[in-house]
Design a protein around this motif. Structure first.
Motif, PDB file in Angstrom:
ATOM      1  N   TYR A   3      -2.553  16.419  55.199  1.00  0.00           N
ATOM      2  CA  TYR A   3      -3.350  15.209  55.431  1.00  0.00           C
ATOM      3  C   TYR A   3      -3.727  14.524  54.115  1.00  0.00           C
ATOM      4  O   TYR A   3      -3.745  15.140  53.045  1.00  0.00           O
ATOM      5  CB  TYR A   3      -4.605  15.537  56.244  1.00  0.00           C
ATOM      6  N   ALA A 190      -6.263  11.850  64.725  1.00  0.00           N
ATOM      7  CA  ALA A 190      -5.737  12.962  65.529  1.00  0.00           C
ATOM      8  C   ALA A 190      -5.314  12.467  66.912  1.00  0.00           C
ATOM      9  O   ALA A 190      -4.260  12.873  67.429  1.00  0.00           O
ATOM     10  CB  ALA A 190      -6.788  14.063  65.657  1.00  0.00           C
ATOM     11  N   THR A 194      -1.559  12.354  68.658  1.00  0.00           N
ATOM     12  CA  THR A 194      -1.361  12.873  70.017  1.00  0.00           C
ATOM     13  C   THR A 194      -0.681  11.836  70.893  1.00  0.00           C
ATOM     14  O   THR A 194       0.217  12.163  71.683  1.00  0.00           O
ATOM     15  CB  THR A 194      -2.712  13.286  70.623  1.00  0.00           C
ATOM     16  N   PHE A 222       4.046  15.873  66.027  1.00  0.00           N
ATOM     17  CA  PHE A 222       2.754  16.083  65.375  1.00  0.00           C
ATOM     18  C   PHE A 222       2.939  16.330  63.880  1.00  0.00           C
ATOM     19  O   PHE A 222       2.288  15.700  63.044  1.00  0.00           O
ATOM     20  CB  PHE A 222       2.021  17.271  66.010  1.00  0.00           C
ATOM     21  N   SER A 227       0.098  16.232  60.750  1.00  0.00           N
ATOM     22  CA  SER A 227      -0.736  17.235  61.406  1.00  0.00           C
ATOM     23  C   SER A 227      -0.186  18.622  61.095  1.00  0.00           C
ATOM     24  O   SER A 227       1.019  18.797  60.890  1.00  0.00           O
ATOM     25  CB  SER A 227      -0.726  17.013  62.919  1.00  0.00           C
ATOM     26  N   ALA A 231      -3.903  21.418  68.010  1.00  0.00           N
ATOM     27  CA  ALA A 231      -5.317  21.700  67.766  1.00  0.00           C
ATOM     28  C   ALA A 231      -5.760  22.981  68.452  1.00  0.00           C
ATOM     29  O   ALA A 231      -6.789  23.562  68.087  1.00  0.00           O
ATOM     30  CB  ALA A 231      -6.178  20.528  68.241  1.00  0.00           C
ATOM     31  N   ALA A 266      -3.016  17.119  69.052  1.00  0.00           N
ATOM     32  CA  ALA A 266      -2.846  17.363  67.621  1.00  0.00           C
ATOM     33  C   ALA A 266      -4.195  17.502  66.932  1.00  0.00           C
ATOM     34  O   ALA A 266      -5.208  16.960  67.380  1.00  0.00           O
ATOM     35  CB  ALA A 266      -2.069  16.206  66.994  1.00  0.00           C
ATOM     36  N   GLU A 267      -4.161  18.237  65.816  1.00  0.00           N
ATOM     37  CA  GLU A 267      -5.287  18.192  64.879  1.00  0.00           C
ATOM     38  C   GLU A 267      -4.898  17.280  63.722  1.00  0.00           C
ATOM     39  O   GLU A 267      -3.715  17.023  63.477  1.00  0.00           O
ATOM     40  CB  GLU A 267      -5.640  19.587  64.384  1.00  0.00           C
ATOM     41  N   TYR A 268      -5.910  16.808  62.994  1.00  0.00           N
ATOM     42  CA  TYR A 268      -5.643  16.094  61.753  1.00  0.00           C
ATOM     43  C   TYR A 268      -6.788  16.394  60.791  1.00  0.00           C
ATOM     44  O   TYR A 268      -7.961  16.186  61.136  1.00  0.00           O
ATOM     45  CB  TYR A 268      -5.523  14.590  61.966  1.00  0.00           C
ATOM     46  N   SER A 272     -10.067  17.995  65.620  1.00  0.00           N
ATOM     47  CA  SER A 272      -9.300  18.168  66.849  1.00  0.00           C
ATOM     48  C   SER A 272      -9.280  16.910  67.708  1.00  0.00           C
ATOM     49  O   SER A 272     -10.243  16.136  67.728  1.00  0.00           O
ATOM     50  CB  SER A 272      -9.909  19.302  67.693  1.00  0.00           C
TER      51      SER A 272
END
Length: 430
Positions: A3, A190, A194, A222, A227, A231, A266-268, A272
């Motif tokens: 990130y 995030a 997604t 993702f 990412s 998540a 996805a997380e970023y 979450s």
């Protein structure tokens, strides 16, 4: 990290908020997570403890944050302790934070190597009466493994038995539950990632595809958007698998006429997102599937309107239960006698909708937040009702992520992700 670097002013603000809640003449310590072994020399990928990340932005193992706002010397009020890096570490494991780089990330000027931790902490303890320990008190916590934080707390309390002990967690539960604008931007990112994954799937899914192939498509999209990946463990549940709430095998073939319940996001930058959608394998819902789908969507839309400042989490779920009861009556899944004779501890609607509707979202998928306190602006919640019908071989869950506003309806971070049944059908059949 994949990130983009986060503005350190976020972490400076977070520390100021935390220290403002500390008792006079106190010190708080936060440890990074361990790297957990698998066997032989294999380890699990490192995941930073969310509390030290929230307060410092440091996303590296073997890191310690010490906060002592009343220390007589400024250099002792905010301190980071890091594992000393060298050329050997850089060659074998990549670059680690230098003191200069740690300041750029965190805004903390006093950065030391770990070997100086005990002697520096000893000095700080002579100025303090209270030490804040960082225990895990989340309402879903069920940890069996001793953590790095646990080991430190045991050592610290034995080393300084005359000091009073206070808990960081109640402070963090309140602070972390209310997001700064920078955090909302990260969560929006995030959600945007997604969205890209979900739209990719709509053109990919067809009869005969395997659930794990869908998982692979999502992971590809993702990661290519900065990412780390999912998540949380992805749920890709076709047909009857959707009736297993935490189905994670993802190893079955998706068949014509079935639905696929997707709980994937996805997380970023450690933040979450949390999405649920239910799509038809063939690109078309049957009339019955669409009727149930639209019932779930109506409950979600009406439940979302209740997420306003002052709402109590427990009362909110009672009201959502009433909405779901009405929809299940309309679908013929329960009747009036079921409702009249229901057990208040397990209402009739729970046969088809057995989980909660909303939880806090943020650095953790089930994020910090004190459920006994009223909702406040800039809290982020999921909204995820579902109807599960094992006898008919399918289940439907729909979920968005929303930000509580100072007034009016919440802001939907997933507003651009298709959810209407007709739109999903149209996109799948382009």
């Amino acid at each position: 990290m994949k990130y983009h670097q986060i503005d350190r002013n976020l972490f400076i603000k977070n520390r100021k908020k935390f220290m403002a809640e500390m008792k006079p003449k106190s010190v708080a310590v936060f440890n990074s997570n361990d790297i957990y072994p698998i066997s032989a020399d294999s380890t699990m990928p490192f995941q930073q403890h969310r509390d030290i990340f929230y307060l410092s932005g440091v996303d590296q193992e073997e890191s310690i944050l010490v906060l002592c706002p009343d220390a007589p010397y400024e250099h002792l009020r905010e301190m980071l302790f890091l594992r000393e890096t060298d050329e050997h570490i850089a060659v074998w494991h990549g670059e680690k934070l230098t003191k200069e780089r740690a300041f750029e990330v965190s805004g903390i000027k006093s950065v030391f190597w770990l070997q100086d931790m005990e002697k520096t902490l000893f000095e700080v303890m002579t100025y303090c009466d209270t030490m804040y320990i960082n225990t895990n008190e989340h309402y879903r916590s069920a940890v069996e493994t001793q953590t790095r934080e646990d080991r430190f707390i045991k050592w610290w309390k034995e080393k300084y038995p005359a000091h009073q002990v206070a808990k960081s967690n109640p402070i963090l539960q309140r602070l972390r539950s209310i997001k700064e604008n920078e955090e909302l931007d990260l969560m929006q990112q995030a959600c945007n990632i997604t969205e890209k994954g979900f739209r990719r799937l709509l053109g990919f899914v067809k009869p005969g595809v395997m659930e794990y192939e869908i998982e692979a498509e999502l992971l590809h999209e993702f990661v290519r958007n900065r990412s780390k990946g999912f998540a949380y463990g992805p749920i890709i549940a076709s047909g009857k698998n959707a009736n297993v709430l935490h189905y994670v095998e993802n190893n079955q073939q998706c068949k014509d006429g079935e639905l696929i319940l997707l709980d994937v996001a996805a997380e970023y930058a450690n933040y979450s997102s949390d999405l649920s959608r239910t799509i038809p394998v063939s690109g078309r819902y049957t009339d019955r599937q669409k009727a149930v789908y639209n019932a779930v969507l109506r409950v979600k839309n009406e439940a979302t309107k209740m997420l306003v400042p002052g709402t109590l989490w427990k009362q909110y779920h009672l009201e959502v239960g009433k909405l779901m009861t009405s929809e299940l009556l309309g679908l013929g899944l329960i009747d009036k006698a079921d409702v009249q004779n229901e057990d208040p501890a397990w209402p009739a609607y729970k046969k088809y909708f057995m989980h909660g509707t909303s939880h806090h979202l943020g650095l953790d998928t089930h994020d910090y937040g004190l459920l006994v306190e009223p909702m406040k602006a800039n809290m982020v919640f999921t909204v995820e009702p579902g109807i599960y019908i094992p006898a008919e071989g399918f289940g439907i869950r729909l979920e968005d992520n929303v930000v509580v506003q100072p007034s009016g309806e919440p802001f939907n971070l997933m507003r651009n992700i298709p959810i209407e049944a007709d739109e999903i059908e149209s996109l799948m059949n382009q």
